[in-house]
Design an enzyme around this catalytic site. Structure first.
Site, PDB file in Angstrom:
ATOM      1  N   HIS A  64       0.816  -1.191   0.079  1.00 45.05           N
ATOM      2  CA  HIS A  64      -0.046   0.172  -0.092  1.00 45.05           C
ATOM      3  C   HIS A  64       0.789   1.310   0.003  1.00 45.05           C
ATOM      4  O   HIS A  64       0.406   2.359  -0.461  1.00 45.05           O
ATOM      5  CB  HIS A  64      -1.204   0.021   1.393  1.00 45.05           C
ATOM      6  N   ASP A  94       0.545  -7.412   1.733  1.00 48.91           N
ATOM      7  CA  ASP A  94       0.868  -6.112   1.799  1.00 48.91           C
ATOM      8  C   ASP A  94       2.402  -6.078   1.704  1.00 48.91           C
ATOM      9  O   ASP A  94       2.899  -5.031   2.420  1.00 48.91           O
ATOM     10  CB  ASP A  94       0.216  -5.422   3.249  1.00 48.91           C
ATOM     11  N   SER A 170       4.921   2.830   8.238  1.00 47.33           N
ATOM     12  CA  SER A 170       4.417   1.618   7.568  1.00 47.33           C
ATOM     13  C   SER A 170       5.382   1.149   6.498  1.00 47.33           C
ATOM     14  O   SER A 170       5.976   1.866   5.806  1.00 47.33           O
ATOM     15  CB  SER A 170       3.054   1.806   7.051  1.00 47.33           C
TER      16      SER A 170
END
Length: 318
Positions: A64, A94, A170
């Site tokens: 993402h 992810d 992230s």
């Protein structure tokens, strides 16, 4: 009146705290230089963190973070900036893999996430500003989770920790106290409050290998959600295995290969085609593209209380 045992050495809280702090600082010194800021070039704006896993500029980040970008900008903690090409992405975990146009210097080693235990120190490192690291620390709260991401997809082999994820962290590494990467931090799990999640390093290693070999992750699908759990000794003895952990099926997707093959909620998966299953990461690894369309035998301890063999016909991951 009580007596004091002269043989008992009082605990020095200050010394323990110093040791804890030193272990975190040492791990950050080892891995921190490999952590970069990742920015998309073209398309929608976005950024996150990533970390190099090889001296020739292979960088792991979140899917993402890169989204649909083909090229990203990479900024290291020492101010070096270069671009890189997105080699491949895997929505289900992810994870994305980038090849930097030039060496980014330091790189980190992926550890064996199967050696993790609840209570181990977990350190989240990110580079949201591109010039300095942010570090949070906590403990491993749970292992081998299957959880629903914000996109609705089921993510397997997830580590749960209370090491908070700062904005922009992230895609950065989750690190053990000995300076090994044990997971890839992700912020796409639904309902995360005061807890954080990371994709286990063993699963990340599998995804990296698939992308490098095929440009994508080939994955067979049987339609279950499961958790890595301690295998009760009585079950291990009955199955004649030395395994101490296994996977317990938490949910069977209606109409999927697992349901058609007779798998039920609560079954323990002990082996796939004769290869032992000690955790969710083993299922991720063993259910590769070669299993698609081929009968696959699962050894299970069923909810009926007996050792059984189930034959499933995996399909390509939807």
């Amino acid at each position: 009146m009580g007596f004091i045992d002269k043989d008992i050495v009082p605990v020095d809280d200050g010394a323990l705290m110093d040791a804890y702090s030193q272990s975190i600082a040492s791990a950050v010194d080892i891995v921190g230089p490999a952590v970069s800021r990742i920015e998309r070039v073209g398309g929608r704006a976005g950024h996150g963190s990533g970390f190099a896993v090889s001296p020739d500029g292979l960088i792991v980040t979140n899917n993402h973070v890169v989204d649909d970008a083909k090229v990203v900008r990479i900024a290291t903690p020492d101010g070096f900036v270069t671009e890189g090409r997105v080699l491949g992405r895997d929505v289900d975990t992810d994870i994305a893999l980038i090849r930097a146009n030039s060496s980014v210097g330091a790189w980190a080693r992926l550890g064996d996430s199967k050696r993790l235990r609840r209570g181990h120190i977990a350190i989240a490192i990110g580079n949201p500003l591109g010039f300095e690291w942010t570090v949070t620390a906590g403990i491993v709260s749970a292992l081998g989770r299957s959880m629903r991401s914000a996109s609705g997809r089921l993510m397997d082999d997830v580590i749960q920790t209370d090491a908070a994820l700062n904005p922009g962290n992230s895609g950065g590494p989750l690190v053990s106290s000995n300076g090994e990467v044990i997971g890839v931090n992700t912020a796409v799990i639904q309902g995360a409050q005061s807890i954080a999640f990371a994709v286990a390093s063993n699963t990340a290693n599998f995804v990296i290998s698939e992308i490098l070999r095929y440009g994508r992750v080939r994955r067979a699908f049987i339609g279950i959600a499961g958790d890595t759990i301690e295998l009760p000794r009585r079950i291990a003895l009955e199955a004649g295995t030395a395994q101490t952990t296994s996977v317990r099926v938490r949910r069977v997707e209606p109409g999927g290969p697992a349901e058609r093959g007779g798998l039920r909620d609560g079954d323990y998966i002990l082996a796939i085609d004769g290869k032992p299953v000690g955790g969710v990461d083993d299922i991720v690894r063993l259910m590769d593209g070669d299993k698609i369309g081929h009968n696959t035998e699962l050894l299970v301890f069923s909810v009926a209380g007996r050792i059984e063999k189930k034959t499933l016909l995996p399909i390509a991951r939807p």
